[in-house]
Design an enzyme around this catalytic site. Structure first.
Site: not given
Length: 263
Positions: A121-122, A139
């Site tokens: 994520h991200d 992440g």
């Protein structure tokens, strides 16, 4: 109109498909997915969530793109994945959506991620990156352009990897890796500059000399970190390598996790 869609593929209502998109047997495309022209999903590939995939990408069997983040802080936010053009994702690659509302995991252009690689994520992934098999990127990582990552390498969350870096296979990256560096080990340390990689991309001798000098000043001077940075700030280059020297310095100065040690 889109062509080459296998009758067993599941394409949810609302999905947007560009010209000449090909979708193989038992592949899945979610209702908020956009696939741009010329992109190909092989059999059993999965693209879901608020995900856009650019032109001429190739997504191999059992790859999952846009699935829910593994971050426990996720609270049903409106998040997604944004992928550029001409990317190749081999078998079992996974790319997760962002965590916080309005966020996107981003992969730019012309990248190759080999089998079982993971982008969490991200993350913000640049262009012209090659990640070998079973690379794990945690992440919020930032990876700049023209980075090569060896097999089974693990990259800790919030780490940055500068442009033209080579990370050795099975390395554990727990701090930022400055641009133009070869990093290797567990934990990874800076071994040398990535001279061969830069030569292959047509770097001039002047640019490589400036990068080599920056590397030696930072990792070989024998001074304290503050003394070394001060010396680098006051140094001037009058040739083609000035921008590379300054980028190396600025990357280090902007580091929040600290940069990998030398040997």
């Amino acid at each position: 109109m889109s062509r080459g869609i296998h009758p067993t593929a599941i394409i949810e209502s609302g999905a947007e498909l560009g010209e000449d998109v090909a979708i193989g047997a038992y592949a899945y495309v979610g209702s908020e997915v956009t696939l741009d022209a010329g992109t190909k999903l092989h059999h059993h590939a999965n693209v879901e969530g608020l995900t856009s995939v650019g032109k001429k990408c190739e997504i191999f069997p059992f790859t999952c793109i846009g699935t829910k983040t593994q971050d426990l802080k996720y609270k049903n936010s409106r998040v997604g994945v944004c992928i550029g053009d001409c990317n190749v994702f081999r078998e079992y690659v996974s790319i997760h959506s962002a965590t916080n509302d309005g966020g996107f995991t981003v992969v730019e252009n012309d990248n190759l991620f080999l089998a079982h690689s993971h982008i969490a994520h991200d993350c913000k992934i640049g262009s012209n990156i090659i990640a070998s098999n079973e690379v794990g990127i945690a992440g919020h990582c930032v990876i700049k352009n023209y980075v090569t990552i060896g097999a089974k390498c693990g990259i800790h969350q919030f780490c940055r990897i500068g442009t033209h870096v080579m990370v050795g296979a099975m390395s554990k990256v727990v701090q930022d890796v400055p641009p133009f560096v070869v990093a290797d080990g567990n934990p990874a340390i800076a071994r040398s500059i990535n001279k061969i990689g830069m030569e292959r991309l047509g770097f001039s001798a002047e640019r490589i000399d400036a990068i080599k000098y920056a590397f030696r000043l930072f990792y070989r001077s024998g001074c304290s970190r503050s003394q070394t940075l001060e010396k680098m700030r006051t140094h001037t280059f009058g040739n083609a390598g000035a921008g590379d020297f300054q980028y190396f310095l600025q990357f280090i100065e902007q580091s929040k996790r600290g940069v990998v040690a030398g040997h």
